[in-house]
Design an enzyme around this catalytic site. Structure first.
Site: not given
Ligand code: KE4
Length: 432
Positions: A148, A243, A271
């Site tokens: 993701y 990523d 994060k």
């Molecule tokens: P955000 O747009 O949610 O800040 O980041 C996206 C993203 C990009 N790349 C990786 C490897 C990520 O894990 C994420 C976001 N992670 C999720 C949890 N698996 C965020 C939680 C959510 O979607 O509320």
């Protein structure tokens, strides 16, 4: 008998939330749709613990999905925020805190020679993809099943995290013409990547990968996988993008690049670098980043990029995360995983678990998980029962079988011992 855990306040708040937000949430994975039942509403957090609106306490292994490597309301972060707030909250003008955080990042990740702060991981990966397409003059993206990279259109193809949790094949609203530019391969499958490059190599702008997958549960790369991606990208003139929104400052202070010894062309972060406030970044080789406006023609912008409060929280977090502290958190992560293995063996439950640094994952499946297809054969029904049995006993795990878990500096030996005792009882209850 467990103390009755009232949920009246949470239920009342969720009733109002469902009228305001789709599913009552502002991000799908929070909705408990992956585990059933209703989410609790959090009231506060401190250290390794959170309390819900009915004052039920939980030891927290989600930690805001990774950012809180120091734990909730870490004093060093709160002090930095108080000091920054007193000088104003946002300017839209270059500020010294941006410089300080970027230098802390580059000291730890020298391959990130130049960077740009944004406010979410989605912005970071979207921007990195636009840059990769501009720099190579190519359109195709190769990503991996179950990974993701945020909700940017090009990435919502066989994605992990909430997309997998909700069982969405892809997302409506992403034009077929655009989705067709995204190629996908199983993680850890070098032959599949080689076949895709044999067919499309001269059109592939970049390989995007979570160097250790945290959005399909936790899946570690095979030893030869990341080096192979580096060689294949080089052989075909494509860029390699790590990523590290989740792995950065989690698997190691130098990120997965340091942990696995492979250097990408571009890196996305998020994060931990915001310490719980909205910060993300993309960066890498200087000659690539200088193509970004205003020095180059590739446009990307953001009103709150480099926000001083977010920068202050990130500076405090990275400043506190010394190699010794990181290793102590990693050691406790290993202890938790080892304890879970013993518990599963004692209950005779098929179980596999893995960790890297301060992130971890487990599956109710006997064989190790090397791909998203493997992950999907795990016993998700048992996971759902286990999740709720753990919650009733005061342990908050990610409400999805396709997410990773996180540890913080605030999770001491006492928290690990209490967690293992509670999860032992939870598994005994869930496996019936
Ligand atoms: P955000 O747009 O949610 O800040 O980041 C996206 C993203 C990009 N790349 C990786 C490897 C990520 O894990 C994420 C976001 N992670 C999720 C949890 N698996 C965020 C939680 C959510 O979607 O509320």
């Amino acid at each position: 008998m467990l103390p009755l855990r009232s949920g009246r306040q949470s239920a009342a708040l969720m009733a109002r939330a469902r009228d305001l937000f789709p599913g009552g949430v502002n991000s799908p994975v929070r909705s408990f749709s992956g585990v059933g039942g209703d989410p609790f509403v959090v009231a506060r957090g401190a250290g390794a613990r959170i309390w819900d609106a009915d004052d039920n306490e939980y030891i927290d292994y989600v930690l805001s999905w990774g950012p809180l490597v120091l734990g909730h309301a870490a004093p060093v972060v709160l002090d930095a925020l108080r000091e920054a707030m007193a000088r104003g909250t946002s300017f839209g003008i270059p500020n010294g805190l941006e410089v300080a955080l970027a230098e802390l990042i580059r000291e730890r990740m020298p391959h990130v020679e130049m960077m740009r702060f944004v406010s979410s991981g989605t912005e970071a990966t979207m921007s990195a993809l636009r840059l990769a397409r501009a720099a190579t003059g190519r359109d195709l993206l190769l990503k991996f099943d179950g990974c993701y990279h945020g909700h940017g259109d090009s990435f919502l193809v066989r994605a992990g995290s909430g997309v997998a949790t909700l069982g969405l094949p892809n997302s409506p609203g992403v034009p077929d013409a655009l989705a067709a530019l995204t190629l996908t391969s199983p993680f850890n499958d070098i032959a599949a990547v080689e076949r895709l490059f044999a067919q499309h190599g001269e059109r592939i702008a970049a390989i995007f990968v979570e160097p250790a997958v945290g959005n399909a549960g936790f899946i570690a790369p095979d030893a030869e996988f990341l080096p192979a991606l580096r060689s294949i990208a080089d052989a075909h003139g494509a860029l390699l993008v790590f990523d590290e929104v989740m792995t950065g400052f989690r698997v190691a202070i130098g990120g997965a690049a340091a942990y696995y010894g492979v250097t990408p062309d571009l890196t996305t972060l998020g994060k931990v670098i915001g310490g719980g406030l909205p910060v993300a970044a993309y960066g890498g080789r200087r000659e690539l980043m200088e193509r970004i406006a205003p020095t180059g023609p590739v446009y990307q912008a953001g009103t709150l990029s480099g926000n001083p409060l977010a920068m202050a929280a990130g500076i405090a977090t990275l400043g506190a995360l010394t190699p010794a502290l990181h290793e102590s958190i990693a050691q406790r992560t290993r202890a938790l995983i080892e304890g879970l293995r013993h518990i599963a063996a004692r209950h005779g439950v098929p179980f596999t678990a893995d960790c890297a640094g301060s992130m971890f994952g487990f599956f109710f499946r006997a064989e190790p998980v090397r791909s998203f297809a493997d992950a999907r054969t795990a016993d998700v029904e048992l996971f759902r029962r286990f999740f709720h049995a753990a919650l009733e006993r005061g342990v908050y795990l990610a409400p999805s079988a396709f997410e990773a878990g996180f540890m913080s500096a605030a999770h001491g030996d006492a928290e690990i011992a209490a967690t293992l005792e509670r999860l032992d009882a939870a598994l005994g209850h869930a496996r019936r």
